[in-house]
Write a protein that holds these residues in place. Structure first.
Motif, short mmCIF file in Angstrom:
data_model
loop_
_atom_site.label_atom_id
_atom_site.label_comp_id
_atom_site.label_asym_id
_atom_site.label_seq_id
_atom_site.Cartn_x
_atom_site.Cartn_y
_atom_site.Cartn_z
N GLU A 23 0.80 -1.22 0.00
CA GLU A 23 0.00 0.00 0.00
C GLU A 23 0.83 1.28 0.00
O GLU A 23 0.29 2.37 -0.13
CB GLU A 23 -0.94 0.01 1.21
CG GLU A 23 -1.95 -1.12 1.20
CD GLU A 23 -2.88 -1.08 2.39
OE1 GLU A 23 -2.71 -0.16 3.22
OE2 GLU A 23 -3.77 -1.93 2.50
N ASP A 72 1.27 11.38 0.48
CA ASP A 72 0.72 11.05 1.79
C ASP A 72 1.53 11.66 2.92
O ASP A 72 0.98 12.12 3.91
CB ASP A 72 0.67 9.52 1.95
CG ASP A 72 0.03 9.10 3.26
OD1 ASP A 72 -1.18 9.36 3.43
OD2 ASP A 72 0.72 8.52 4.13
N ARG A 128 0.71 6.66 -0.78
CA ARG A 128 -0.17 5.55 -0.41
C ARG A 128 -1.07 5.23 -1.60
O ARG A 128 -1.76 6.11 -2.13
CB ARG A 128 -1.01 5.92 0.82
CG ARG A 128 -1.96 4.82 1.28
CD ARG A 128 -2.66 5.24 2.56
NE ARG A 128 -1.72 5.29 3.65
CZ ARG A 128 -1.37 4.24 4.39
NH1 ARG A 128 -1.91 3.05 4.13
NH2 ARG A 128 -0.51 4.36 5.37
N PHE A 170 -7.58 5.65 2.87
CA PHE A 170 -8.22 5.17 4.08
C PHE A 170 -9.73 5.14 3.86
O PHE A 170 -10.29 5.99 3.16
CB PHE A 170 -7.90 6.08 5.27
CG PHE A 170 -6.46 6.04 5.68
CD1 PHE A 170 -5.76 4.86 5.70
CD2 PHE A 170 -5.81 7.21 6.04
CE1 PHE A 170 -4.43 4.82 6.09
CE2 PHE A 170 -4.48 7.18 6.43
CZ PHE A 170 -3.79 5.99 6.45
N GLU A 171 -10.40 4.16 4.44
CA GLU A 171 -11.83 4.05 4.27
C GLU A 171 -12.56 5.09 5.12
O GLU A 171 -12.24 5.30 6.29
CB GLU A 171 -12.30 2.64 4.66
CG GLU A 171 -11.80 1.55 3.73
CD GLU A 171 -12.32 0.19 4.13
OE1 GLU A 171 -13.30 0.14 4.92
OE2 GLU A 171 -11.77 -0.82 3.67
N PRO A 186 -12.33 7.98 16.54
CA PRO A 186 -11.97 7.53 15.18
C PRO A 186 -12.30 8.59 14.14
O PRO A 186 -13.36 9.20 14.17
CB PRO A 186 -12.83 6.26 15.00
CG PRO A 186 -13.94 6.40 15.98
CD PRO A 186 -13.41 7.18 17.13
N ASN A 212 -11.06 7.93 10.59
CA ASN A 212 -11.31 7.08 9.42
C ASN A 212 -10.89 5.67 9.80
O ASN A 212 -10.71 5.37 10.99
CB ASN A 212 -10.60 7.59 8.16
CG ASN A 212 -9.10 7.69 8.33
OD1 ASN A 212 -8.48 6.92 9.04
ND2 ASN A 212 -8.49 8.65 7.65
N SER A 213 -10.74 4.78 8.83
CA SER A 213 -10.50 3.38 9.12
C SER A 213 -9.19 3.13 9.86
O SER A 213 -9.04 2.12 10.54
CB SER A 213 -10.51 2.56 7.83
OG SER A 213 -9.50 3.02 6.94
N GLU A 214 -8.23 4.05 9.75
CA GLU A 214 -6.93 3.83 10.37
C GLU A 214 -6.42 5.00 11.19
O GLU A 214 -5.37 4.90 11.81
CB GLU A 214 -5.88 3.49 9.29
CG GLU A 214 -6.21 2.23 8.50
CD GLU A 214 -5.14 1.88 7.48
OE1 GLU A 214 -3.95 2.03 7.80
OE2 GLU A 214 -5.51 1.47 6.37
N LEU A 215 -7.15 6.09 11.22
CA LEU A 215 -6.67 7.30 11.89
C LEU A 215 -7.59 7.65 13.05
O LEU A 215 -8.81 7.69 12.91
CB LEU A 215 -6.63 8.45 10.88
CG LEU A 215 -5.94 9.74 11.32
CD1 LEU A 215 -4.47 9.50 11.60
CD2 LEU A 215 -6.12 10.81 10.26
N ASN A 216 -6.98 7.90 14.22
CA ASN A 216 -7.72 8.29 15.42
C ASN A 216 -7.20 9.60 15.96
O ASN A 216 -6.01 9.92 15.84
CB ASN A 216 -7.60 7.21 16.50
CG ASN A 216 -8.23 5.90 16.11
OD1 ASN A 216 -9.41 5.84 15.79
ND2 ASN A 216 -7.43 4.84 16.11
#
Length: 444
Positions: free
Chosen positions: A135, A168, A182, A186-187, A205, A207-211
């Motif tokens: 990725e 990115d 990337r 991200f979802e 949260p 997105n799917s990978e970022l908090n």
């Protein structure tokens, strides 16, 4: 990717010298054999003719030959290691040619005249390529203290155009600049009606990978023009904050939808006129200072290094929507008091769990004083904004592309090693499937 051997290097002066090295080593091995055999025989003869033992002569000859074999084995092992390093992570032919084209098209090389008065390349910059996983891929621009160094630090847009992917992240050092891409976005979070879920962590949260870790990255600046999706994102944040069992104070000088929350939470938590907004900021500041008094100045409660989480305190958020409208409507005294309260909260609030979310359409120095903006660990800009607005939010505009997706923009989180903001699609509330008011009622 700290090891330079992880990168396959490309320049206009690349030569496939490894085949030449193989044949050179093979010729050396063959040609050196006969001198070594002659040397062994000569030493044996001299020892025997001088009256020495033939056994000793043979032993010396064997040692010489063993040393010779050892040297050949050592050289061949070095060659194999060198060859392996050269082919590790070798990209496709198209990528190599693409990077060489990039160097040539951007004139990242110097020329000279050879002995036949032909123009040849004397020096070329070197670009490295690595793909640590499926990725992510990295293009590294190596610096050599020459005239190209500054240019190699500013290739954001050109490399994005070459690769077809938005940048990115970027890491700029004194010896190289890494451009990180990337290949998969991200979802995006899509919120639909569901059961109430409590959140006992410090993470929100995004997105799917970022908090957003409010304990490590306190306070947020949200900028966005009308129609950018800013209000929907604020609604999402309110839902997530309520899941944390937090107290939420809302200041809405525009008297828009957020001000209507006073019908559900009361004027104790929601204010729209300037005087009550100043009162709310003062009350939140007092909550913070009272916590400091109880847990930091009280010797019975104090524990060195503890935060609000360790003391079991619920977080407190003050959400201020549209600082520009407040500045336009408030008199100088009320505006100054409110900004002073917000400044104190932003400078001191993290340890005692008191956080600020500031929203504005125009993130200029009049609406957000510099000392406030510089202490906001999370910064977002939704929708298309001017270069000046991006500069006020992030401090730079290099590499920021046009935003076409509603609710999308750029985000920067402090403490994650980012050197530039990243493309970001804010969580989406599907209002056909979710009733915002009914959703926040679940957490009252």
């Amino acid at each position: 990717m700290k090891n330079t051997n992880d990168f396959y290097k490309v320049s206009l002066t690349n030569t496939e010298h490894r085949n030449y090295l193989f044949w050179s080593l093979l010729v050396f091995s063959f040609c050196s054999f006969f001198p070594v055999v002659w040397l062994m025989s000569d030493i044996q003869n001299k020892i025997v003719f001088s009256g020495g033992s033939s056994v000793i002569a043979n032993i010396i000859a064997v040692l010489i030959f063993a040393l010779y074999v050892f040297m050949l084995v050592f050289l061949w092992k070095k060659y194999r290691k060198f060859k392996k390093q050269g082919t590790r992570n070798k990209p496709s032919k198209e990528i190599i040619e693409g990077l060489q084209y990039f160097i040539e098209a951007n004139k990242l090389y110097e020329t000279k005249k050879d002995s036949l008065d032909r123009t040849v390349i004397a020096k070329s910059v070197t670009l490295g390529y690595a793909k640590p996983n499926d990725e992510v891929f990295i293009i590294r621009a190596y610096k050599h203290a020459d005239k190209f160094d500054r240019q190699l630090s500013e290739l954001d847009n050109q490399l994005s155009a070459l690769t077809g992917f938005p940048l990115d992240n970027k890491k700029d050092t004194i010896t190289y600049t890494d451009y990180i891409f990337r290949t998969r976005k991200f979802e995006r979070i899509v919120v639909e009606c569901g059961t109430a879920n409590k959140n006992e962590s410090t993470l929100i949260p995004l997105n799917s990978e970022l908090n957003w870790n409010v304990l490590k990255q306190p306070h947020m600046l949200l900028a966005g023009v009308t129609g950018s999706g800013k209000t929907t994102f604020l609604n999402y944040l309110i839902i997530e904050i309520k899941k944390m069992n937090a107290d939420v104070y809302v200041c809405d000088p525009k008297r828009s939808d957020l001000s209507s929350l006073q019908h559900y939470w009361g004027k104790e938590y929601v204010a729209s006129d300037t005087n009550n907004i100043a009162r709310l900021t003062r009350e939140v500041k007092d909550i913070m200072n009272n916590r400091f008094t109880e847990y930091k100045e009280n010797a019975e409660n104090f524990v060195y290094g503890n935060s609000y989480v360790d003391y079991g305190l619920k977080p407190v958020f003050i959400l201020f929507d549209e600082l520009g409208a407040f500045r336009a409507g408030a008199d100088k005294k009320i505006f100054s008091e409110t900004m002073a309260n917000l400044t104190e909260i932003i400078l001191k609030g993290r340890e005692m769990g008191v956080f600020a979310i500031l929203s504005t359409q125009q993130p200029n120095a009049n609406n957000i004083p510099t000392e406030l903006r510089d202490n906001l660990s999370v910064r977002l800009a939704l929708g298309n904004m001017s270069n000046e607005a991006y500069r006020m939010v992030f401090g730079e505009t290099e590499g920021l592309q046009t935003i076409s997706e509603k609710g999308a923009g750029y985000i920067y989180l402090d403490g994650l090693g980012w050197e530039k903001p990243k493309y970001f699609e804010a969580p989406y509330l599907d209002y056909k499937k979710i009733n915002f008011i009914e959703e926040i009622k679940k957490y009252n």
